[in-house]
Design a protein around this motif. Sequence first.
Motif, PDB file in Angstrom:
ATOM      1  N   TRP B 148      25.481  18.215 -11.054  1.00 32.18           N
ATOM      2  CA  TRP B 148      24.369  18.873 -11.760  1.00 32.18           C
ATOM      3  C   TRP B 148      23.061  18.106 -11.561  1.00 32.18           C
ATOM      4  CZ3 TRP B 148      23.528  23.588 -12.995  1.00 32.18           C
ATOM      5  CH2 TRP B 148      24.595  24.431 -13.323  1.00 32.18           C
ATOM      6  N   ALA B 149      23.150  16.781 -11.503  1.00 25.10           N
ATOM      7  CA  ALA B 149      21.935  16.000 -11.214  1.00 25.10           C
ATOM      8  C   ALA B 149      21.413  16.380  -9.821  1.00 25.10           C
ATOM      9  CB  ALA B 149      22.240  14.509 -11.300  1.00 25.10           C
ATOM     10  N   GLN B 150      22.328  16.550  -8.889  1.00 20.53           N
ATOM     11  CA  GLN B 150      21.913  16.964  -7.542  1.00 20.53           C
ATOM     12  C   GLN B 150      21.363  18.388  -7.549  1.00 20.53           C
ATOM     13  OE1 GLN B 150      25.580  16.221  -5.577  1.00 20.53           O
ATOM     14  NE2 GLN B 150      25.233  14.017  -5.432  1.00 20.53           N
ATOM     15  N   ALA B 151      21.998  19.242  -8.352  1.00 26.44           N
ATOM     16  CA  ALA B 151      21.534  20.629  -8.415  1.00 26.44           C
ATOM     17  C   ALA B 151      20.089  20.700  -8.912  1.00 26.44           C
ATOM     18  CB  ALA B 151      22.453  21.440  -9.322  1.00 26.44           C
ATOM     19  N   GLU B 152      19.760  19.796  -9.844  1.00 24.61           N
ATOM     20  CA  GLU B 152      18.380  19.748 -10.345  1.00 24.61           C
ATOM     21  C   GLU B 152      17.415  19.537  -9.171  1.00 24.61           C
ATOM     22  OE1 GLU B 152      17.715  16.741 -13.424  1.00 24.61           O
ATOM     23  OE2 GLU B 152      15.800  16.339 -12.428  1.00 24.61           O
ATOM     24  N   ASP B 153      17.798  18.651  -8.265  1.00 27.61           N
ATOM     25  CA  ASP B 153      16.921  18.366  -7.115  1.00 27.61           C
ATOM     26  C   ASP B 153      16.938  19.503  -6.102  1.00 27.61           C
ATOM     27  OD1 ASP B 153      16.486  15.986  -8.345  1.00 27.61           O
ATOM     28  OD2 ASP B 153      17.971  14.893  -7.165  1.00 27.61           O
ATOM     29  N   VAL B 154      18.097  20.124  -5.943  1.00 25.33           N
ATOM     30  CA  VAL B 154      18.181  21.235  -4.991  1.00 25.33           C
ATOM     31  C   VAL B 154      17.302  22.400  -5.467  1.00 25.33           C
ATOM     32  CG1 VAL B 154      19.706  22.967  -3.969  1.00 25.33           C
ATOM     33  CG2 VAL B 154      20.453  20.580  -4.119  1.00 25.33           C
ATOM     34  N   VAL B 155      17.347  22.689  -6.760  1.00 28.30           N
ATOM     35  CA  VAL B 155      16.491  23.773  -7.269  1.00 28.30           C
ATOM     36  C   VAL B 155      15.022  23.438  -7.027  1.00 28.30           C
ATOM     37  CG1 VAL B 155      15.804  25.134  -9.280  1.00 28.30           C
ATOM     38  CG2 VAL B 155      18.194  24.464  -8.992  1.00 28.30           C
ATOM     39  N   GLU B 156      14.664  22.181  -7.198  1.00 31.16           N
ATOM     40  CA  GLU B 156      13.283  21.771  -6.952  1.00 31.16           C
ATOM     41  C   GLU B 156      12.913  22.001  -5.477  1.00 31.16           C
ATOM     42  OE1 GLU B 156      10.737  20.951  -8.573  1.00 31.16           O
ATOM     43  OE2 GLU B 156       9.459  19.779  -7.225  1.00 31.16           O
ATOM     44  N   ALA B 157      13.816  21.618  -4.570  1.00 25.00           N
ATOM     45  CA  ALA B 157      13.540  21.814  -3.138  1.00 25.00           C
ATOM     46  C   ALA B 157      13.425  23.306  -2.810  1.00 25.00           C
ATOM     47  CB  ALA B 157      14.641  21.157  -2.306  1.00 25.00           C
ATOM     48  N   VAL B 158      14.322  24.093  -3.392  1.00 29.76           N
ATOM     49  CA  VAL B 158      14.313  25.542  -3.165  1.00 29.76           C
ATOM     50  C   VAL B 158      12.989  26.140  -3.643  1.00 29.76           C
ATOM     51  CG1 VAL B 158      15.355  27.696  -4.001  1.00 29.76           C
ATOM     52  CG2 VAL B 158      16.829  25.814  -3.220  1.00 29.76           C
ATOM     53  N   ALA B 159      12.532  25.720  -4.813  1.00 32.83           N
ATOM     54  CA  ALA B 159      11.299  26.279  -5.385  1.00 32.83           C
ATOM     55  C   ALA B 159      10.074  25.832  -4.581  1.00 32.83           C
ATOM     56  CB  ALA B 159      11.178  25.855  -6.850  1.00 32.83           C
ATOM     57  N   ARG B 160      10.093  24.594  -4.095  1.00 34.44           N
ATOM     58  CA  ARG B 160       8.979  24.155  -3.244  1.00 34.44           C
ATOM     59  C   ARG B 160       8.904  25.021  -1.983  1.00 34.44           C
ATOM     60  NH1 ARG B 160       9.447  17.545  -3.020  1.00 34.44           N
ATOM     61  NH2 ARG B 160       9.486  17.184  -5.266  1.00 34.44           N
ATOM     62  N   LEU B 161      10.071  25.335  -1.430  1.00 37.06           N
ATOM     63  CA  LEU B 161      10.074  26.187  -0.231  1.00 37.06           C
ATOM     64  C   LEU B 161       9.557  27.587  -0.560  1.00 37.06           C
ATOM     65  CD1 LEU B 161      13.448  24.971   1.312  1.00 37.06           C
ATOM     66  CD2 LEU B 161      11.207  24.779   2.405  1.00 37.06           C
ATOM     67  N   TRP B 162       9.892  28.121  -1.718  1.00 37.15           N
ATOM     68  CA  TRP B 162       9.334  29.433  -2.116  1.00 37.15           C
ATOM     69  C   TRP B 162       7.808  29.367  -2.146  1.00 37.15           C
ATOM     70  CZ3 TRP B 162      12.986  29.803  -6.949  1.00 37.15           C
ATOM     71  CH2 TRP B 162      14.238  30.348  -6.560  1.00 37.15           C
ATOM     72  N   ASP B 163       7.304  28.199  -2.570  1.00 35.33           N
ATOM     73  CA  ASP B 163       5.851  28.038  -2.711  1.00 35.33           C
ATOM     74  C   ASP B 163       5.160  27.662  -1.403  1.00 35.33           C
ATOM     75  OD1 ASP B 163       5.872  28.601  -5.387  1.00 35.33           O
ATOM     76  OD2 ASP B 163       5.609  26.541  -6.078  1.00 35.33           O
ATOM     77  N   SER B 164       5.946  27.378  -0.354  1.00 34.39           N
ATOM     78  CA  SER B 164       5.356  26.709   0.811  1.00 34.39           C
ATOM     79  C   SER B 164       4.437  27.609   1.623  1.00 34.39           C
ATOM     80  CB  SER B 164       6.465  26.118   1.699  1.00 34.39           C
ATOM     81  OG  SER B 164       7.285  27.149   2.222  1.00 34.39           O
ATOM     82  N   TRP B 165       4.594  28.909   1.496  1.00 31.08           N
ATOM     83  CA  TRP B 165       3.609  29.843   2.058  1.00 31.08           C
ATOM     84  C   TRP B 165       2.734  30.278   0.893  1.00 31.08           C
ATOM     85  CZ3 TRP B 165       4.110  33.202   6.781  1.00 31.08           C
ATOM     86  CH2 TRP B 165       5.061  32.702   7.687  1.00 31.08           C
ATOM     87  N   GLU B 166       1.456  30.025   0.961  1.00 29.58           N
ATOM     88  CA  GLU B 166       0.593  30.604  -0.064  1.00 29.58           C
ATOM     89  C   GLU B 166       0.645  32.125   0.057  1.00 29.58           C
ATOM     90  OE1 GLU B 166      -3.279  28.851  -0.563  1.00 29.58           O
ATOM     91  OE2 GLU B 166      -2.570  26.978   0.338  1.00 29.58           O
ATOM     92  N   ASP B 167       0.297  32.791  -1.028  1.00 27.16           N
ATOM     93  CA  ASP B 167       0.433  34.252  -1.043  1.00 27.16           C
ATOM     94  C   ASP B 167      -0.376  34.933   0.062  1.00 27.16           C
ATOM     95  OD1 ASP B 167       2.226  34.568  -3.251  1.00 27.16           O
ATOM     96  OD2 ASP B 167       0.598  33.943  -4.564  1.00 27.16           O
ATOM     97  N   ASP B 168      -1.463  34.295   0.446  1.00 26.91           N
ATOM     98  CA  ASP B 168      -2.334  34.928   1.444  1.00 26.91           C
ATOM     99  C   ASP B 168      -2.248  34.227   2.798  1.00 26.91           C
ATOM    100  OD1 ASP B 168      -3.453  32.563   0.699  1.00 26.91           O
ATOM    101  OD2 ASP B 168      -5.418  33.378   0.153  1.00 26.91           O
ATOM    102  N   ALA B 169      -1.088  33.648   3.114  1.00 26.28           N
ATOM    103  CA  ALA B 169      -0.969  32.876   4.360  1.00 26.28           C
ATOM    104  C   ALA B 169      -1.020  33.760   5.601  1.00 26.28           C
ATOM    105  CB  ALA B 169       0.328  32.061   4.353  1.00 26.28           C
ATOM    106  N   VAL B 170      -0.544  35.001   5.493  1.00 25.42           N
ATOM    107  CA  VAL B 170      -0.609  35.909   6.642  1.00 25.42           C
ATOM    108  C   VAL B 170      -2.003  36.531   6.646  1.00 25.42           C
ATOM    109  CG1 VAL B 170       0.301  38.022   7.679  1.00 25.42           C
ATOM    110  CG2 VAL B 170       1.868  36.350   6.652  1.00 25.42           C
ATOM    111  N   VAL B 171      -2.824  36.142   7.637  1.00 24.77           N
ATOM    112  CA  VAL B 171      -4.232  36.585   7.639  1.00 24.77           C
ATOM    113  C   VAL B 171      -4.504  37.709   8.634  1.00 24.77           C
ATOM    114  CG1 VAL B 171      -5.164  34.440   6.726  1.00 24.77           C
ATOM    115  CG2 VAL B 171      -4.826  34.668   9.203  1.00 24.77           C
ATOM    116  N   ARG B 172      -3.714  37.808   9.700  1.00 25.31           N
ATOM    117  CA  ARG B 172      -3.928  38.837  10.730  1.00 25.31           C
ATOM    118  C   ARG B 172      -5.416  38.914  11.116  1.00 25.31           C
ATOM    119  NH1 ARG B 172       0.481  43.132  10.978  1.00 25.31           N
ATOM    120  NH2 ARG B 172       2.085  42.363   9.606  1.00 25.31           N
TER     121      ARG B 172
END
Lengths: 445, 394
Positions: B148-172
């Motif tokens: 569970w301690a590891q899961a805490e860190d995995v969720v953090e990594a997962v959430a950072r990846l969700w955030d890693s593209w800003e909403d407007d990163a695709v500019v075309r």
Amino acid sequence: MSAPAGRPLHLAAFFQGVNHTTVWSDPAAGSQVAFSSFAHMARTAERGTFDFFFLAEGLRLREQKGLIHELDVVGRPESIAVLSALAAVTTHLGLAATMSTTFNEPYELARRFATLDLLSGGRAGWNVVTSSDAFTGENFRRGGYLQHHERYSRAAEFTELARALWASWEPGAVLGDRALGRFLDDARVHEVVHSGPQFDVRARATLPPSPQGRPVVIQAGDSEEGRDFAASTADVIFSRHSTLEAGRAFVADVRGRAVRSGRRAGDVKVLPAVSWVLGASAREAAERAEQIRFQQVTPATAIAFAEQVWNRDLSDCDPDGPLPDVEPVEGELLSQGRAASRRIDRAAVSAQWRELSRTRGLTLRETAAEMSSHQSFVGTPEQVADEMIAFVDADACDGFVLTPHLNPHGLDDFVDEVVPLLRERGRFRTEYTSTTLRGHLGLEG
Amino acid sequence: MTTPTYAVGTALDGAGDAPGAWRLPTAPDLTAFDGRAARDAALLAEAAGLVFATLDDALALPEPAPGRLRGRLDALATACWLGPQTSRLGLLPTVTLTHTEPFHVSTATATLDLVSEGRAGVVVDVSTDAASAAAIGRRAPAPADLVWAQAEDVVEAVARLWDSWEDDAVVRDVATSRFVDRERLHHVDAPVRAADPGPGGPTGAFTVRGPSIVPRPPQGRPVVAVRVPVATPAGAARLRTAALRADLVLLTGADLAGTREAAQRVRAAAAGLGREVRVLASLRVVLGDDDTAARGRAEELDALGADGVPAFVGTAAGLAAQLERTSAAVGGWLDGVELRPAALAEDLPRIARDLAPRLAASGLLATAGPGATLRDRLGLARPASRYARAAVSS
């Protein structure tokens, strides 16, 4: 060894996600990630009675000169998740995903594919790839660098283990006996025990086989080891040899390898990735094809391509001017995350560019467009249909993986204008005669 | 914009939450492993206006046990398959984090959000069992506090990846030939803290470089839920993971009254970390036209396989009254409930027909507006990417 004339073609549709050939600047270009885009192309492929729909994989954004590459379409959903959703909006179309054996574990991936296979009623396919670079490995907790020869031994061991898991529930394993309270017959649910150089696994699968027995295995390797692996293991080879002569040589080679590994020549279907451009006349098609090549290869993309070949900074070059007058350099790669950049013979390829530029008087951009983006089939629908049939009759392939240059509508003209001609000529199914991908491909279970 | 709302969901697993439910004559046929039972239940739950549905999962096949249903589809893939077949229902598959690469968890859950158009959540779980560890074959099984301690860190990594593209990163941007703006794509590779027992043991500290290969999903971040048994002590790693990383905490192992202390413990733990979480009861329900009928059904289910899990046994009216009394909106302690129909084929129709209208009448179940995301329905704001630059006025 030549196959009988008149045999039917096999067709697949490739929704491309990271590449320069998908034109995003066209007003008709839609979302690369919305489910509606995937659903449109899959439904179009199913309307065209295609064998399968195909997704590639890339597990790290490409970089050039240490910076994320900005010029191409990029950013795509996870493939098995998308295909699971597509299984709900299609009924017959095969659904194939590219998945790395380097950055997955056999039990987990086998279970995900088994789920897709069951939810789709036996329509799943797995394109087994062997990505290995440390650059991509940085996205994974376990890292992931493998030596080239280890890539294929890992892929072979991985595939064998996945197939053992898919076969581990015997027919009759699911009893569902409500009165006796016996859901499974444990005597028919076999533990898979495997100990090898790459994997040490002891597992019982959580799922029975699907209606097609097991997912179709696709392979795209082209090295000596890759061809041996594909010829001995794969049901389908996704080939990059899209010209007639190269295709014939490749087909003869892999069929020979298949036979030497104890299989029949026809047990492996070879499907090259191809592009096409249609027009009302040959001339109109050729003009459109040229326009598309220049949409694909913008001035900035032309410089980026030249940098990938020369492996040096060429930002001072004029895309509308001559080729660089410097020599390619070896050493640390300017471009990261592209399999092709590692393989390239820089001296030979730059010499090809120079030869083409000199003999036809082409600028850097024109040369890059010719070298990178020349479409496979350009002509009227009749010409394209006849040429495709000629490829199959010449034993250059068993069919094609079609790579549209536009998402999500890029497949529409092919299905509307070429598929009916293939059907008229008796070379493509007019309706599905099977419900599984293995059935569409004419493969035995 | 968003206000906390009471959240009513259902579990879709198997033939129902009671171990013997699959043996009832009314139970759906599960022998084909084709997902149809889950789909039919999801459609019924959606039609009844429920907010979300959960799908259980575990990596390994459980050991043989008399009368037990065994074998299952991958829950995340099944949720993706349900995505286009539903339009308002939130979908929360269980994903076990112990053996799976954070990168894959992030991309697959972001994709669930895409294919469901903003209705994705994930019930994160761990594996402590030997069978799961042996099936993957990369690490030995480890105790709950460690994973569970590891899961805490995995969720953090997962959430950072969700955030890693800003909403407007695709500019075309045709003028500059750029499809994306690399300034809006982010590496996420600050080391994630973890206790690391070393090579050969459980995996420990790790980095994931990023950015993701999937653009930011519609909800920004899919909803994260953690199950917490009411007996979980205050110092447990599982409770900390829930308090620090979850949007929803699902309290298990008690009837409604029995969740009160645990709810307070979870809220206090979250407050101590500067957070708020939504606390829901996860409750097995056995419904009948009257209490006697419900008790008869409970006995019938127990005779087919009992597991001692506490359940609400009674009428829909009785259940509605209990849910209303314990709702945080009226001084109770719960922000919602995950109803676990003891038998899907019998209790879910009763929830739809008899319970949902009562909850709607008392304001515990609100109608979804068109295009509402799961976050919208839960009253959770869409988070900005942690990497987004402060807005520049121009």
